[in-house]
Design a protein around this motif. Sequence first.
Motif, PDB file in Angstrom:
ATOM      1  N   LEU A 138     -28.363  33.001   9.889  1.00  0.00           N
ATOM      2  CA  LEU A 138     -27.415  32.677   8.843  1.00  0.00           C
ATOM      3  C   LEU A 138     -26.061  33.300   9.193  1.00  0.00           C
ATOM      4  CD1 LEU A 138     -28.211  31.321   6.307  1.00  0.00           C
ATOM      5  CD2 LEU A 138     -28.528  33.445   5.231  1.00  0.00           C
ATOM      6  N   ASN A 139     -25.761  34.343   9.465  1.00  0.00           N
ATOM      7  CA  ASN A 139     -24.467  34.848   9.851  1.00  0.00           C
ATOM      8  C   ASN A 139     -23.716  33.791  10.873  1.00  0.00           C
ATOM      9  OD1 ASN A 139     -24.424  36.873   8.120  1.00  0.00           O
ATOM     10  ND2 ASN A 139     -25.341  38.484   9.524  1.00  0.00           N
ATOM     11  N   ASP A 140     -24.626  33.327  11.883  1.00  0.00           N
ATOM     12  CA  ASP A 140     -24.038  32.489  13.031  1.00  0.00           C
ATOM     13  C   ASP A 140     -23.579  31.126  12.434  1.00  0.00           C
ATOM     14  OD1 ASP A 140     -24.309  34.201  14.971  1.00  0.00           O
ATOM     15  OD2 ASP A 140     -26.293  33.257  15.660  1.00  0.00           O
ATOM     16  N   LEU A 141     -24.402  30.711  11.174  1.00  0.00           N
ATOM     17  CA  LEU A 141     -24.042  29.479  10.721  1.00  0.00           C
ATOM     18  C   LEU A 141     -22.848  29.661   9.831  1.00  0.00           C
ATOM     19  CD1 LEU A 141     -24.962  26.790   9.721  1.00  0.00           C
ATOM     20  CD2 LEU A 141     -26.157  27.797   8.083  1.00  0.00           C
ATOM     21  N   LYS A 142     -22.801  30.648   9.176  1.00  0.00           N
ATOM     22  CA  LYS A 142     -21.434  31.164   8.418  1.00  0.00           C
ATOM     23  C   LYS A 142     -20.326  31.045   9.105  1.00  0.00           C
ATOM     24  CE  LYS A 142     -23.632  34.100   4.762  1.00  0.00           C
ATOM     25  NZ  LYS A 142     -23.878  35.289   4.321  1.00  0.00           N
ATOM     26  N   ILE A 143     -20.320  31.761  10.459  1.00  0.00           N
ATOM     27  CA  ILE A 143     -19.351  31.823  11.224  1.00  0.00           C
ATOM     28  C   ILE A 143     -18.668  30.609  11.865  1.00  0.00           C
ATOM     29  CG2 ILE A 143     -18.485  32.610  13.427  1.00  0.00           C
ATOM     30  CD1 ILE A 143     -20.209  35.365  12.863  1.00  0.00           C
ATOM     31  N   SER A 144     -19.690  29.858  12.308  1.00  0.00           N
ATOM     32  CA  SER A 144     -19.447  28.483  12.884  1.00  0.00           C
ATOM     33  C   SER A 144     -18.690  27.492  11.530  1.00  0.00           C
ATOM     34  CB  SER A 144     -20.607  27.906  13.250  1.00  0.00           C
ATOM     35  OG  SER A 144     -20.396  26.482  13.817  1.00  0.00           O
ATOM     36  N   LEU A 145     -19.318  27.389  10.394  1.00  0.00           N
ATOM     37  CA  LEU A 145     -18.862  26.482   9.314  1.00  0.00           C
ATOM     38  C   LEU A 145     -17.239  27.112   8.831  1.00  0.00           C
ATOM     39  CD1 LEU A 145     -21.894  26.087   7.074  1.00  0.00           C
ATOM     40  CD2 LEU A 145     -20.655  24.472   8.460  1.00  0.00           C
ATOM     41  N   SER A 146     -17.337  28.594   8.828  1.00  0.00           N
ATOM     42  CA  SER A 146     -15.922  28.985   8.649  1.00  0.00           C
ATOM     43  C   SER A 146     -14.905  28.731   9.626  1.00  0.00           C
ATOM     44  CB  SER A 146     -15.950  30.324   8.492  1.00  0.00           C
ATOM     45  OG  SER A 146     -16.668  30.995   7.453  1.00  0.00           O
ATOM     46  N   LYS A 147     -15.247  28.685  10.847  1.00  0.00           N
ATOM     47  CA  LYS A 147     -14.089  28.220  11.837  1.00  0.00           C
ATOM     48  C   LYS A 147     -13.882  26.626  11.833  1.00  0.00           C
ATOM     49  CE  LYS A 147     -15.635  31.092  15.754  1.00  0.00           C
ATOM     50  NZ  LYS A 147     -16.347  31.166  17.016  1.00  0.00           N
ATOM     51  N   VAL A 148     -14.809  25.780  11.511  1.00  0.00           N
ATOM     52  CA  VAL A 148     -14.544  24.538  11.108  1.00  0.00           C
ATOM     53  C   VAL A 148     -13.637  24.439   9.993  1.00  0.00           C
ATOM     54  CG1 VAL A 148     -15.563  22.213  10.435  1.00  0.00           C
ATOM     55  CG2 VAL A 148     -16.527  23.700  12.255  1.00  0.00           C
TER      56      VAL A 148
END
Length: 161
Positions: A138-148
């Motif tokens: 879930l944290n990896d998903l948040k980081i990736s979406l935040s970068k986009v």
Amino acid sequence: MRLRNTDKAGYFRFLSILVIIIFIFGIAAFLLEYFIYDYLESIQYLLIAIPVMTVLIFYFRGRQIFEYDSEGEALHFKNSNIVLFLNKSLSDEFPKYKLLAYDIVNIFILKRLYITINSKKGNIILKYDVSYLTKKELNDLKISLSKVIKSNKEQKRADIS
């Protein structure tokens, strides 16, 4: 970044079979207690309430399999269920620049991911079940979406200037 929990499909199948078995045994125990034995008196309704609650919790937690791919110029989301007759699978793919925002809602037993994208018809909100993802996933998903999203905002600023 790619994120997928398809390697846990065997675990989810086992869990769904276990929930079905608990439900069947609960109903059978209730019927035996109600019509034949009658030892538990008013507590006998727990024999049906607990299995029904277990089935409802499993159902409302949503789809078990979640896949996310942000490599390339598009974002790909796929959400599917192990129990095929319950729900259809969701699959969405759209360019990264259309992503406006995301929100992860955590309500007691379930987690949902809401994605807001820009479309010709206005802003659209897409919903995915992420209840079965680990905290790290879930944290990896948040980081990736935040970068986009950050990249999209920087691109808009560059286009304006």
